[in-house]
Enzyme design. Structure first.
Site, mmCIF file in Angstrom:
data_model
loop_
_atom_site.group_PDB
_atom_site.id
_atom_site.type_symbol
_atom_site.label_atom_id
_atom_site.label_comp_id
_atom_site.label_asym_id
_atom_site.label_seq_id
_atom_site.Cartn_x
_atom_site.Cartn_y
_atom_site.Cartn_z
ATOM 1 N N ASP A 87 0.837 -1.190 0.000
ATOM 2 C CA ASP A 87 0.000 0.000 0.000
ATOM 3 C C ASP A 87 0.878 1.247 0.000
ATOM 4 O O ASP A 87 0.731 2.124 0.837
ATOM 5 C CB ASP A 87 -0.962 -0.020 1.186
ATOM 6 C CG ASP A 87 -2.077 0.996 0.992
ATOM 7 O OD1 ASP A 87 -2.311 1.403 -0.169
ATOM 8 O OD2 ASP A 87 -2.695 1.406 1.979
ATOM 9 N N ASN A 138 6.712 -5.516 8.724
ATOM 10 C CA ASN A 138 5.330 -5.065 8.706
ATOM 11 C C ASN A 138 4.448 -6.242 8.318
ATOM 12 O O ASN A 138 4.622 -6.833 7.255
ATOM 13 C CB ASN A 138 5.169 -3.940 7.684
ATOM 14 C CG ASN A 138 3.738 -3.448 7.624
ATOM 15 O OD1 ASN A 138 3.193 -3.004 8.616
ATOM 16 N ND2 ASN A 138 3.120 -3.571 6.465
ATOM 17 N N GLU A 139 3.549 -6.591 9.206
ATOM 18 C CA GLU A 139 2.560 -7.647 8.979
ATOM 19 C C GLU A 139 3.154 -8.979 8.511
ATOM 20 O O GLU A 139 2.765 -9.510 7.474
ATOM 21 C CB GLU A 139 1.519 -7.160 7.957
ATOM 22 C CG GLU A 139 0.806 -5.922 8.397
ATOM 23 C CD GLU A 139 -0.266 -5.474 7.411
ATOM 24 O OE1 GLU A 139 -0.215 -5.916 6.259
ATOM 25 O OE2 GLU A 139 -1.116 -4.695 7.825
ATOM 26 N N ASN A 157 -1.439 -2.606 14.305
ATOM 27 C CA ASN A 157 -2.170 -1.755 13.362
ATOM 28 C C ASN A 157 -3.594 -2.271 13.324
ATOM 29 O O ASN A 157 -3.817 -3.461 13.111
ATOM 30 C CB ASN A 157 -1.533 -1.745 11.982
ATOM 31 C CG ASN A 157 -1.492 -3.105 11.318
ATOM 32 O OD1 ASN A 157 -1.684 -4.118 11.977
ATOM 33 N ND2 ASN A 157 -1.233 -3.140 10.040
ATOM 34 N N TYR A 159 -12.070 -0.791 8.011
ATOM 35 C CA TYR A 159 -12.242 -2.011 7.205
ATOM 36 C C TYR A 159 -13.151 -2.998 7.915
ATOM 37 O O TYR A 159 -13.863 -3.754 7.288
ATOM 38 C CB TYR A 159 -10.891 -2.686 6.939
ATOM 39 C CG TYR A 159 -9.931 -1.838 6.152
ATOM 40 C CD1 TYR A 159 -10.278 -1.318 4.916
ATOM 41 C CD2 TYR A 159 -8.666 -1.553 6.659
ATOM 42 C CE1 TYR A 159 -9.381 -0.532 4.202
ATOM 43 C CE2 TYR A 159 -7.768 -0.784 5.946
ATOM 44 C CZ TYR A 159 -8.143 -0.273 4.721
ATOM 45 O OH TYR A 159 -7.266 0.497 4.021
ATOM 46 N N GLU A 195 -0.768 1.995 14.148
ATOM 47 C CA GLU A 195 -1.472 2.434 12.927
ATOM 48 C C GLU A 195 -2.958 2.359 13.203
ATOM 49 O O GLU A 195 -3.470 1.312 13.592
ATOM 50 C CB GLU A 195 -1.174 1.483 11.758
ATOM 51 C CG GLU A 195 -0.030 1.854 10.893
ATOM 52 C CD GLU A 195 0.048 0.990 9.633
ATOM 53 O OE1 GLU A 195 -0.996 0.542 9.119
ATOM 54 O OE2 GLU A 195 1.174 0.771 9.168
ATOM 55 N N TRP A 235 -2.117 6.731 11.303
ATOM 56 C CA TRP A 235 -1.849 6.410 9.907
ATOM 57 C C TRP A 235 -2.719 7.311 9.072
ATOM 58 O O TRP A 235 -3.907 7.213 9.136
ATOM 59 C CB TRP A 235 -2.178 4.938 9.622
ATOM 60 C CG TRP A 235 -1.691 4.501 8.274
ATOM 61 C CD1 TRP A 235 -2.448 4.233 7.172
ATOM 62 C CD2 TRP A 235 -0.326 4.279 7.889
ATOM 63 N NE1 TRP A 235 -1.646 3.865 6.140
ATOM 64 C CE2 TRP A 235 -0.346 3.889 6.541
ATOM 65 C CE3 TRP A 235 0.896 4.410 8.548
ATOM 66 C CZ2 TRP A 235 0.813 3.611 5.826
ATOM 67 C CZ3 TRP A 235 2.037 4.131 7.850
ATOM 68 C CH2 TRP A 235 1.992 3.729 6.494
ATOM 69 N N LYS A 244 -5.776 8.492 4.124
ATOM 70 C CA LYS A 244 -5.810 8.481 5.593
ATOM 71 C C LYS A 244 -4.917 9.562 6.191
ATOM 72 O O LYS A 244 -4.721 9.623 7.406
ATOM 73 C CB LYS A 244 -5.412 7.101 6.128
ATOM 74 C CG LYS A 244 -6.438 6.036 5.741
ATOM 75 C CD LYS A 244 -6.351 4.804 6.605
ATOM 76 C CE LYS A 244 -7.271 3.721 6.099
ATOM 77 N NZ LYS A 244 -6.825 3.093 4.854
HETATM 78 C C1 GCB Z 1 -2.197 -1.336 6.998
HETATM 79 C C2 GCB Z 1 -0.894 -1.348 6.331
HETATM 80 C C3 GCB Z 1 -0.626 -0.070 5.536
HETATM 81 C C4 GCB Z 1 -1.860 0.444 4.848
HETATM 82 C C5 GCB Z 1 -2.941 0.673 5.867
HETATM 83 C C6 GCB Z 1 -4.225 1.115 5.162
HETATM 84 O O1 GCB Z 1 -2.427 -2.091 7.895
HETATM 85 O O2 GCB Z 1 0.144 -1.562 7.262
HETATM 86 O O3 GCB Z 1 0.340 -0.376 4.577
HETATM 87 O O4 GCB Z 1 -1.593 1.639 4.151
HETATM 88 O O5 GCB Z 1 -3.185 -0.524 6.552
HETATM 89 O O6 GCB Z 1 -4.453 2.305 5.010
HETATM 90 O O7 GCB Z 1 -4.969 0.240 4.723
#
Ligand code: GCB
Length: 613
Positions: free
Chosen positions: A185, A425-426, A485, A491, A523, A568, A588
């Site tokens: 992303d 990350n993840e 996060n 979501y 995040e 974030w 965001k």
């Molecule tokens: C997350 C990711 C990040 C995305 C964010 C989003 O969990 O770590 O890369 O940009 O969500 O905005 O969906």
């Protein structure tokens, strides 16, 4: 006849030898110290407008483009090609860069290096058509000794071939989706995105690396300094100056290494409130100054207890953002006004910290953070470790994870602003296992070893990874801080902020009870289209973004084991096109992509500034 054949064979062998493309690998040690100009070292920045040519068919090497680019166009270095050329927005393949630079005769007696601030994601270098070296991985610099290829007192041609191909087994990894141009992303910008320098160091010997490990007891500070040289000079000295004191010590090298502990009276500690920096000057040589190097660093410690992160033994609370290197016109290219503006805006809003998601940023970010007192979570490019599901892939990814982490620590270890290394990350384990499949255990072992390796390399900082809700939560075992996060209210539980926040609250309590470690909400956020409003907050409005942030921050206030809230994102940023990314942007941001405040920025300012007063 025999003689003629032999001559032909010889000539053929010589011409093959001349055309052979052998590249040495970049030595990470060569990036440990940022080049500097002083009495014994020279420095020249060669960024600017360079020649550029696309090589989609990968024929440049065969056609020897390293002997001079024909039919080229112009490109700015630093800068991403995707933003500069409308016809190359999604280009993910080979390109060539070329420039020339005059190398003075007086550099003949020195060792001359080239340092490329970064090239995403892999590069090969030629000087005057001769092969120099190669480096894999974006976001970190690489450097080569180019003295043997140079013409002194003359113009020299510098050629760099760069490619930006994402596939399985690379880092960041790609190739999961046939639809998107990247499985990340953030936008997979290609190009030489940071400055390029030529610099000299003395032939006889030079300082290769300096590591300063600070600590303190009461008013007494201590710096453990390790100096590494290339050469065999036996003596040298270190001068630490600051806060009205100047401490001089002689150092003795054994096998190129010198170690010394330097006591600092009346130590002035580095902190966000007083980001005080000491100057550390290292000299090689006793009577004659063979080489010298100065750096600025601070004295501070970082530790954790069950509930808190401690800076200089006092609890700190991180109020900040996840950030990207992203801006219109130059993409990921370094631009100093953006670095300065962003830190001014973080000050304005009352933030004290940021996270370099998802890769090491340009050195200037950390230099300025050191001076302004920002706390930084510096992250490696190990984003999207989704492929931890077969042995071969785990092995290749392990190599890359370690390489990038080591390069990052090597380059950035002396910045007091960096309090924590973000190492992934993840990361995901294999959830579709068949019977007898041991990849889950292998993935955990690789991950645990990787985290431990970073701790061994730098025992003075914390380590974390960012845990996704679908990821294996027991991996938090190997982190110092639990970093989540979560996008409840976005979501998940979309539109239902309170229900979502209650879910995270429950999850946080459970994690803390299990691991007894401090947590950071690292995040969270909601997309807000600039200027969109509704009386009853609707998703995608600025009002909804404020309400969601407010609810998360209120929840965090009631948990004494939460050590930080990091939104974030700091600003809207470009990403790959998808049905949830309007116009190819992630909205965001609390600021727009061109840094105008949304309502959330004013909300944060009211919250965070009042905390300070
Ligand atoms: C997350 C990711 C990040 C995305 C964010 C989003 O969990 O770590 O890369 O940009 O969500 O905005 O969906």
């Amino acid at each position: 006849m025999v003689l003629r054949t032999t001559i032909y064979i010889l000539l053929f062998a010589i011409s093959m030898g001349l055309n052979a493309q052998e590249f040495s690998k970049a030595n990470p040690k060569d990036i440990a110290l940022f080049p500097q100009r002083n009495e014994v070292r020279e420095l020249k920045k060669i960024s600017g407008i360079w020649k550029f040519k696309k090589d989609a068919e990968d024929k440049g090497v065969e056609e020897q483009w390293f002997n001079g680019l024909k039919d080229f166009r112009s490109i700015a270095v630093p800068g991403s090609w995707n933003e500069q050329f409308t016809d190359m927005k999604n280009y993910r393949d080979w390109v060539w860069y070329e420039t020339t630079s005059f190398i003075p005769e007086r550099w003949k007696d020195e060792k001359v290096y080239i340092r490329i601030g970064e090239a995403s994601y892999a590069a090969k270098v030629w000087i005057n058509g001769k092969t120099v070296g190669e480096h894999a991985g974006g976001h970190v610099p690489f450097s080569f000794n180019i003295s043997p290829m140079l013409n002194f007192g003359a113009e020299n041609r510098i050629t760099i071939q760069v490619e930006n191909i994402f596939e399985f087994g690379r880092m960041p990894e790609g190739g999961f989706s046939s639809q998107a141009i990247a499985d990340l992303d953030y936008f997979p910008y290609g190009g030489i995105n940071r400055d390029v320098y030529l610099y000299t160091v003395p032939q006889k010997a030079h300082i290769k690396d300096i590591t300063v490990v600070p600590s303190f007891k009461g008013t007494k500070g201590l710096m453990e300094v390790i100096v590494e040289q290339e050469g065999d000079v036996e003596q040298g000295s270190i001068t630490v100056s600051g806060n009205g004191h100047e401490i001089d010590k002689n150092i003795q090298f054994v096998d190129g290494l010198a170690k010394i502990s330097i006591k600092i009276p009346d130590v002035r500690l580095w902190s966000p409130e007083d980001p005080y920096l000491y100057n550390v000057k290292v000299v090689l040589g006793e009577k004659e100054e063979i080489d010298s190097y100065s750096l600025q660093t601070g004295v501070r410690t970082v530790s954790v207890n069950e509930n808190q992160i401690l800076l200089n033994d006092k609890p700190i609370f991180l109020k900040g953002f996840g950030k990207q290197e992203d801006f219109p016109l130059f993409g990921r290219g370094t631009n100093n006004p953006v670095i300065v503006t962003d830190m001014e805006l973080m000050d304005w809003v009352g933030a004290n910290s940021f996270r370099t998601a998802y890769y090491p940023f340009d050195e200037e970010y950390y230099n300025l953070a050191d001076k302004k007192g920002f706390l930084v979570i510096a992250e490696s490019p190990a984003v999207g470790l989704f492929g931890l599901n077969d042995t071969a892939q785990i092995k290749s990814i392990e190599g890359l994870c370690n390489q990038y982490m080591e390069e990052m620590i090597l380059r950035d270890k002396n910045h007091p602003s960096i309090i924590m290394w973000g190492l992934a990350n993840e990361p995901m384990e294999n959830t579709r296992r068949k019977e007898g499949d041991t990849s889950k255990e292998e993935a955990y072992k690789m991950f645990a070893d990787y985290m431990q390796r970073a701790k061994d390399l730098d025992p003075t900082r914390l380590v974390m990874y960012l845990g996704d809700s679908n990821g294996p939560s027991d991996w938090y075992d190997v982190a110092d801080v639990i970093c989540l996060n979560r996008y409840e209210g976005w979501y998940k539980t979309n539109g239902r902020i309170n229900e979502g926040v209650q879910n995270i609250s429950n999850e946080l309590d459970q994690l803390h009870t299990k691991f007894k470690k401090p947590c950071i909400l690292i995040e969270f956020g909601a997309a807000a289209l600039p200027g969109a409003h509704a009386i009853n907050p609707e998703m995608f409005t600025e009002d909804y973004q404020v309400e969601l942030i407010r609810a998360y921050m209120q929840m965090a206030k009631h948990k004494d084991f939460i050590s930080g809230v990091m939104l974030w994102n700091f600003a809207d940023f470009k990403t790959t096109s998808s049905i949830i990314r309007m116009g190819g942007y992630n909205y965001k941001g609390v600021f727009t992509r061109d840094r105008r405040p949304k309502a959330a920025a004013r909300y944060l300012k009211a919250e965070w500034k009042s905390d300070k007063e």
